[in-house]
Design a protein around this motif. Structure first.
Motif, PDB file in Angstrom:
ATOM      1  N   GLY A   3       0.713  -1.123  -0.026  1.00 18.22           N
ATOM      2  CA  GLY A   3       0.051   0.011   0.029  1.00 18.22           C
ATOM      3  C   GLY A   3       0.842   1.179   0.190  1.00 18.22           C
ATOM      4  N   PHE A   4       1.898   1.474   0.944  1.00 15.84           N
ATOM      5  CA  PHE A   4       2.844   2.340   0.812  1.00 15.84           C
ATOM      6  C   PHE A   4       3.492   2.542  -0.510  1.00 15.84           C
ATOM      7  CE2 PHE A   4       7.350   4.064   1.327  1.00 15.84           C
ATOM      8  CZ  PHE A   4       6.631   5.318   1.846  1.00 15.84           C
ATOM      9  N   SER A   5       3.874   1.614  -1.440  1.00 17.17           N
ATOM     10  CA  SER A   5       4.549   1.841  -2.537  1.00 17.17           C
ATOM     11  C   SER A   5       3.357   2.343  -3.458  1.00 17.17           C
ATOM     12  CB  SER A   5       4.857   0.112  -2.960  1.00 17.17           C
ATOM     13  OG  SER A   5       5.348   0.333  -4.356  1.00 17.17           O
ATOM     14  N   LEU A   6       2.316   1.780  -3.605  1.00 18.87           N
ATOM     15  CA  LEU A   6       1.636   2.250  -4.482  1.00 18.87           C
ATOM     16  C   LEU A   6       1.087   3.858  -4.154  1.00 18.87           C
ATOM     17  CD1 LEU A   6      -1.503  -0.350  -4.643  1.00 18.87           C
ATOM     18  CD2 LEU A   6       0.395   0.303  -6.252  1.00 18.87           C
ATOM     19  N   THR A   7       0.758   4.348  -2.906  1.00 21.08           N
ATOM     20  CA  THR A   7       0.794   5.600  -2.195  1.00 21.08           C
ATOM     21  C   THR A   7       1.933   6.794  -2.786  1.00 21.08           C
ATOM     22  OG1 THR A   7      -0.342   5.008  -0.418  1.00 21.08           O
ATOM     23  CG2 THR A   7       0.722   7.306  -0.221  1.00 21.08           C
ATOM     24  N   ALA A  13       3.937  10.539  -8.911  1.00 20.65           N
ATOM     25  CA  ALA A  13       3.312  11.166 -10.246  1.00 20.65           C
ATOM     26  C   ALA A  13       2.755  12.385 -10.187  1.00 20.65           C
ATOM     27  CB  ALA A  13       2.136  10.115 -10.723  1.00 20.65           C
ATOM     28  N   VAL A  14       2.203  12.737  -9.161  1.00 23.85           N
ATOM     29  CA  VAL A  14       1.826  14.370  -8.988  1.00 23.85           C
ATOM     30  C   VAL A  14       2.857  15.206  -8.800  1.00 23.85           C
ATOM     31  CG1 VAL A  14       0.643  15.623  -7.293  1.00 23.85           C
ATOM     32  CG2 VAL A  14      -0.267  13.523  -7.463  1.00 23.85           C
ATOM     33  N   PHE A  15       4.042  14.910  -8.408  1.00 23.62           N
ATOM     34  CA  PHE A  15       5.193  15.638  -7.963  1.00 23.62           C
ATOM     35  C   PHE A  15       5.731  15.971  -9.626  1.00 23.62           C
ATOM     36  CE2 PHE A  15       8.438  17.955  -5.846  1.00 23.62           C
ATOM     37  CZ  PHE A  15       9.560  17.901  -6.511  1.00 23.62           C
ATOM     38  N   ALA A  16       5.754  14.862 -10.424  1.00 23.59           N
ATOM     39  CA  ALA A  16       6.504  14.931 -11.418  1.00 23.59           C
ATOM     40  C   ALA A  16       5.662  15.802 -12.421  1.00 23.59           C
ATOM     41  CB  ALA A  16       6.753  13.429 -12.233  1.00 23.59           C
ATOM     42  N   GLY A  17       4.275  15.564 -12.474  1.00 19.98           N
ATOM     43  CA  GLY A  17       3.341  16.155 -13.293  1.00 19.98           C
ATOM     44  C   GLY A  17       3.312  17.255 -13.184  1.00 19.98           C
ATOM     45  N   SER A  53       1.048  -0.640 -14.025  1.00 23.23           N
ATOM     46  CA  SER A  53       0.346  -1.792 -14.076  1.00 23.23           C
ATOM     47  C   SER A  53      -0.248  -2.397 -12.387  1.00 23.23           C
ATOM     48  CB  SER A  53       1.191  -2.615 -14.711  1.00 23.23           C
ATOM     49  OG  SER A  53       2.465  -2.974 -13.885  1.00 23.23           O
ATOM     50  N   GLU A  54       0.614  -1.956 -11.348  1.00 25.29           N
ATOM     51  CA  GLU A  54       0.576  -2.361 -10.083  1.00 25.29           C
ATOM     52  C   GLU A  54      -0.665  -1.750  -9.617  1.00 25.29           C
ATOM     53  OE1 GLU A  54       3.874  -1.559  -7.750  1.00 25.29           O
ATOM     54  OE2 GLU A  54       5.064  -3.010  -8.711  1.00 25.29           O
ATOM     55  N   LEU A  55      -1.471  -0.579 -10.162  1.00 24.07           N
ATOM     56  CA  LEU A  55      -2.375  -0.036  -9.770  1.00 24.07           C
ATOM     57  C   LEU A  55      -3.836  -0.874  -9.982  1.00 24.07           C
ATOM     58  CD1 LEU A  55      -1.856   3.623 -10.617  1.00 24.07           C
ATOM     59  CD2 LEU A  55      -1.906   2.628  -8.311  1.00 24.07           C
ATOM     60  N   GLY A  56      -3.520  -1.805 -10.954  1.00 22.40           N
ATOM     61  CA  GLY A  56      -4.592  -2.752 -11.664  1.00 22.40           C
ATOM     62  C   GLY A  56      -5.863  -1.984 -12.042  1.00 22.40           C
ATOM     63  N   VAL A  57      -7.000  -2.605 -11.652  1.00 23.14           N
ATOM     64  CA  VAL A  57      -8.118  -1.692 -12.076  1.00 23.14           C
ATOM     65  C   VAL A  57      -8.379  -0.431 -11.670  1.00 23.14           C
ATOM     66  CG1 VAL A  57      -9.533  -4.101 -12.583  1.00 23.14           C
ATOM     67  CG2 VAL A  57      -9.698  -2.906 -10.473  1.00 23.14           C
ATOM     68  N   GLY A  58      -7.688  -0.200 -10.655  1.00 24.07           N
ATOM     69  CA  GLY A  58      -7.452   1.184 -10.051  1.00 24.07           C
ATOM     70  C   GLY A  58      -7.396   2.196 -10.827  1.00 24.07           C
ATOM     71  N   LEU A  59      -6.314   1.883 -11.865  1.00 27.62           N
ATOM     72  CA  LEU A  59      -5.883   2.810 -13.038  1.00 27.62           C
ATOM     73  C   LEU A  59      -6.905   3.144 -14.060  1.00 27.62           C
ATOM     74  CD1 LEU A  59      -3.616   4.631 -14.334  1.00 27.62           C
ATOM     75  CD2 LEU A  59      -2.870   2.586 -15.663  1.00 27.62           C
TER      76      LEU A  59
END
Length: 641
Positions: A3-7, A13-17, A53-59
Motif C-alpha cells: 500500500g505504501f508503494s502505491l501511495t 506522479a503528482v510531483f512529476a506532473g 500496472s500495479e494499480l490494476g483496475v484502479g488505474l
C-alpha cells in the motif's frame, strides 16, 4: 508495504506532473512534452520508479473519472455564442472530419503500417480526436485570433466523446465479428449519443437550478456539489450504456454554462485546477507504462502512417470541412497543422490493449504503441512549432487592431478619436445618453448600454479587436469590467483606469489587466481640463543619447500632474500607454499637457477648427522640450471634449 508503494507512486506522479507543468509554463513550451518525457524517464523503461500496472483496475477507474472532469470542464468553457460563429465548420469537423480521419487513418495504417484491417480502423478511431488537454494549454501559450481558437477548442472538446464512442463501437464490432459491422456502428453511435445528450441536458439543467436555489451553501461547497453531480451523471450514463458517459459530461458542462449561474467563475476556476491536476497525473502514469521497445518494433511504416495522418489526411479534412466558411487560407492552414492527440487517445488505447489481450486477440500492445507514437509525433512536431507557424501566418491575436472603449467621457472620446484617425476601428460603450450623443457627434460608433451585457460586447466586436479599455469615472467599475473581459473574452490587451485605492501590483501579469496611462489617474480632473480646454496635445519620439534624461523629464511632469501619456507607438503598433511602461528607444509617445494659461483659454473659446485631431499632423519633437508649455503643440479647441 504494498500500500505504501502505491501511495508513493501516486505522490511521485503528482510531483512529476506538476513539475512538468511548471517547466512548460516557464519555457513557454506545451507541458505535455515534459509530461511524456517525465513518464518515460520515471517508468519501466527509465528509472523504474513508476509501475502503473500495479494499480490494476484502479488505474482504469482513475482514468475514467479524470477524463469525465476534463471533458466537463471543456464543455463549461465552451461559449455557444462563440461556437455560433464557426458552427458550420465545427459541425463539419466533428462529423465529416471524423469520417475522413477514420477512413484515411485506417487505410494508412493497413497499407503503410501493415496492420490488419480490423486493428487499422480501431487505430484510426482512436486518433480522430484532438484532445482539449493539449489544445487548451497550447492555445494559452500561442495566442491566435479568436475565431481560430474557438474552432480548435470546440473541436477538441466535442470530438473527444464522439471519438471515444466511435472507438468503443469499432471495438465491439471486432469482438463480435458475426454482426453486421455497418449496422453495429450506426446503431452504437446513435444509442450512445442519444443517451449522452439527453442525460447531459437533464443533468446540466438540474445542476444549474441547484446552484441558483441553494443560496445557503458556501461557494466551496457548491463546487463540490457540482463535482459530485458530474461524477454521478457519468456513472449513471455508463450504467445505461457503456462509453456514453463522456458525451454526458460534455453536454452537461455546456448546458450549465448557458445557465449563467453567479458562481460560474469560481466553478470554472475550481474545475480548471482539477483538470490541470488530472491531466498531469494521467499523462505521467500512462506514459510510464509505455514500452519504448514496442514503439521501435513498429518500424518506419508506422512513422509514415502518422506522417500521412498529419500531412495529408488532416489538411484534406480541414479543407473540405471549411470550404464554404469565412476563414481565410492562413487560418485554415493553422487549423490543419494543429491537431495534437491527447489523454483520451492515450487512456482508451491503454484500455483497449488490455481488453484485446484478455479476449485472445494479438496486436494490443502494437495498437497502444502506435497510438502513443501518434501522440508523441503530433505533440512534439505541432506543439513545438505552433508559435512559429502562427507568427509566420500572421494570425496571432497580438496582431489584432481596433479598440472597444467603455466610457464616453471627454478623455475616452479623445482616445477613441486618436485610434480612429490612425485607421483603426473603435467602438464606444456608455450608459449616459448625453455622453453617447457627444461621441456620435465625433463620428464614433456608440452602444448606449451597460458593458456588463455580454451580447453588447459581442456586437461591439470584442472577439476580434486588439484592445479593451475601461475608463469610466468609477475605478471600481473599471476593474470589474476589465477582469470580466479577461475571463470571458480574452482580448489580447486589456486596460483599465483603476481606482486610486488599488495598489499598482494588483494589475500584475496573472490578472492580465493593465493600469492605463498612469497609476491612480484622477480621471475626473483630466476630463475637466479637456472640457475647459486647459490642455494641449503633443507627440515626442524617444531616442538619442538623452533617452534616460527624456524619461526622467517626462516622469517628473507625470508626477506633477501636468502630463498624461495616452498612446504609445512601438514597432509600428499603436497601443494604450501602460502605467508601468518601460519606454524604449524610438518609442513614439502621444500625450496631453495641462496648460491653464488665460491667453490660451481665450483663444480656445471661439475656435473649433481643430476639433478633429489627426495624429499624423502633430509636430515631431526632437528631444523633450517640455520644461515649459510652448505653442509648438497644436491646441485642442473643441469645447465639447
Amino acid at each position: 508495504m504494498e500500500g505504501f508503494s502505491l501511495t508513493l507512486q501516486i505522490v511521485i506522479a503528482v510531483f512529476a506532473g506538476i513539475g512538468a507543468q511548471v517547466l512548460g509554463e516557464t519555457l513557454k513550451v506545451p507541458s505535455i512534452v515534459f509530461l511524456l518525457l517525465s513518464g518515460l524517464l520515471l517508468g519501466s523503461e527509465g528509472l523504474g520508479l513508476l509501475r502503473p500496472s500495479e494499480l490494476g483496475v484502479g488505474l482504469e477507474s482513475l482514468v475514467a473519472l479524470s477524463v469525465a472532469i476534463i471533458l466537463f470542464e471543456g464543455g463549461l468553457n465552451l461559449s455557444l455564442r462563440d461556437l455560433g460563429r464557426v458552427s458550420s465548420s465545427l459541425r463539419n469537423l466533428v462529423t465529416l472530419g471524423t469520417g475522413l480521419t477514420l477512413a484515411g487513418g485506417g487505410m494508412a495504417a493497413h497499407w503503410l503500417g501493415e496492420f490488419p484491417w480490423q486493428l487499422a480502423f480501431l487505430y484510426a478511431s482512436l486518433v480522430v480526436v484532438t484532445g482539449p488537454t493539449v489544445i487548451g494549454p497550447l492555445l494559452k501559450q500561442v495566442a491566435v485570433d479568436k475565431q481560430v481558437a474557438t474552432l480548435l477548442e470546440g473541436e477538441g472538446v466535442l470530438i473527444d466523446p464522439v471519438g471515444a464512442i466511435l472507438a468503443v463501437v469499432v471495438l465491439d464490432t471486432i469482438l463480435n465479428s458475426n454482426a453486421d459491422a455497418v449496422v453495429d456502428v450506426l446503431v452504437g453511435l446513435a444509442l450512445r449519443s442519444a443517451i449522452g445528450i439527453g442525460l447531459g441536458i437533464a443533468g446540466g439543467s438540474l445542476l444549474g437550478l441547484a446552484l441558483r436555489r441553494l443560496n445557503f451553501l458556501s461557494e466551496d461547497l457548491k463546487n463540490l456539489v457540482v463535482l459530485a453531480g458530474v461524477w454521478g451523471l457519468f456513472g449513471l450514463s455508463q450504467m445505461l450504456q457503456s462509453e456514453s458517459g463522456l458525451m454526458t459530461t460534455v453536454v452537461a458542462g455546456i448546458v450549465l454554462r448557458d445557465f449563467s449561474v453567479p458562481e460560474e467563475r469560481m466553478l470554472r476556476r475550481f474545475k480548471g485546477q482539477l483538470t490541470l491536476l488530472c491531466v498531469s497525473v494521467l499523462f505521467v502514469l500512462l506514459s510510464a507504462d509505455l514500452s519504448v521497445a514496442s514503439i521501435v518494433a513498429l518500424g518506419w511504416g508506422s512513422v509514415l502512417t502518422v506522417l500521412v495522418l498529419m500531412l495529408l489526411v488532416r489538411p484534406l479534412s480541414v479543407w473540405l470541412c471549411t470550404f464554404n466558411s469565412n476563414l481565410h487560407w492562413r487560418q485554415k492552414l493553422f487549423v490543419a497543422w494543429v491537431a495534437p492527440k491527447g489523454i483520451v487517445s492515450a487512456s482508451v488505447a491503454s484500455l483497449f490493449a488490455i481488453l484485446l489481450t484478455q479476449r485472445g486477440y494479438n496486436g494490443g500492445d502494437s495498437l497502444k504503441a502506435i497510438v502513443f507514437l501518434t501522440i508523441m509525433m503530433t505533440v512534439f512536431a505541432q506543439g513545438l512549432t505552433a508559435r512559429w507557424v502562427a507568427n509566420w501566418l500572421q494570425i496571432t491575436s497580438e496582431e489584432a487592431t481596433g479598440a472597444v472603449i467603455v466610457g464616453c467621457n471627454p478623455l475616452g472620446r479623445l482616445v477613441g478619436r486618436l485610434f480612429q484617425e490612425q485607421g483603426e476601428s473603435v467602438v464606444m460603450i456608455d450608459t449616459d445618453p448625453d455622453a453617447c450623443a457627444l461621441a456620435e457627434a465625433d463620428n464614433l460608433p456608440v452602444f448606449q448600454s451597460s458593458a456588463l451585457n455580454a451580447d453588447v460586447l459581442h456586437e461591439a466586436g470584442i472577439g476580434s479587436v486588439g484592445t479593451f479599455l475601461a475608463m469610466t469615472s468609477n475605478g471600481e467599475v473599471n476593474s470589474v469590467l476589465a477582469q470580466r473581459a479577461v475571463e470571458e473574452f480574452q482580448p489580447p490587451r486589456v486596460f483599465a483606469v483603476l481606482p486610486q485605492s488599488m495598489p499598482t501590483a494588483a494589475n500584475g501579469v496573472k490578472t492580465k489587466v493593465n493600469s492605463a496611462f498612469v497609476a491612480r489617474l484622477p480621471i475626473k480632473t483630466w476630463n475637466q481640463y479637456l472640457t475647459e480646454g486647459q490642455m494641449k496635445l503633443g507627440r515626442t519620439v524617444l531616442g538619442g543619447e538623452g533617452l534616460s534624461f527624456q524619461q526622467a523629464h517626462l516622469q517628473a511632469l507625470i508626477r506633477a500632474g501636468e502630463l498624461l501619456p495616452l498612446l504609445l507607438r512601438r514597432s509600428g503598433r499603436l497601443q494604450i500607454a501602460r502605467a508601468t511602461e518601460a519606454w524604449q528607444q524610438d518609442d513614439e509617445l502621444v500625450y496631453i499637457l495641462h496648460d491653464p494659461r488665460p491667453k490660451l483659454l481665450k483663444r480656445l473659446s471661439g475656435s473649433s477648427s481643430t476639433s478633429r485631431l489627426a495624429l499624423e499632423k502633430l509636430p515631431e519633437v526632437e528631444e523633450v522640450p517640455l520644461a515649459a508649455p510652448t505653442d509648438k503643440y497644436p491646441p485642442v479647441a473643441d469645447p465639447q471634449l
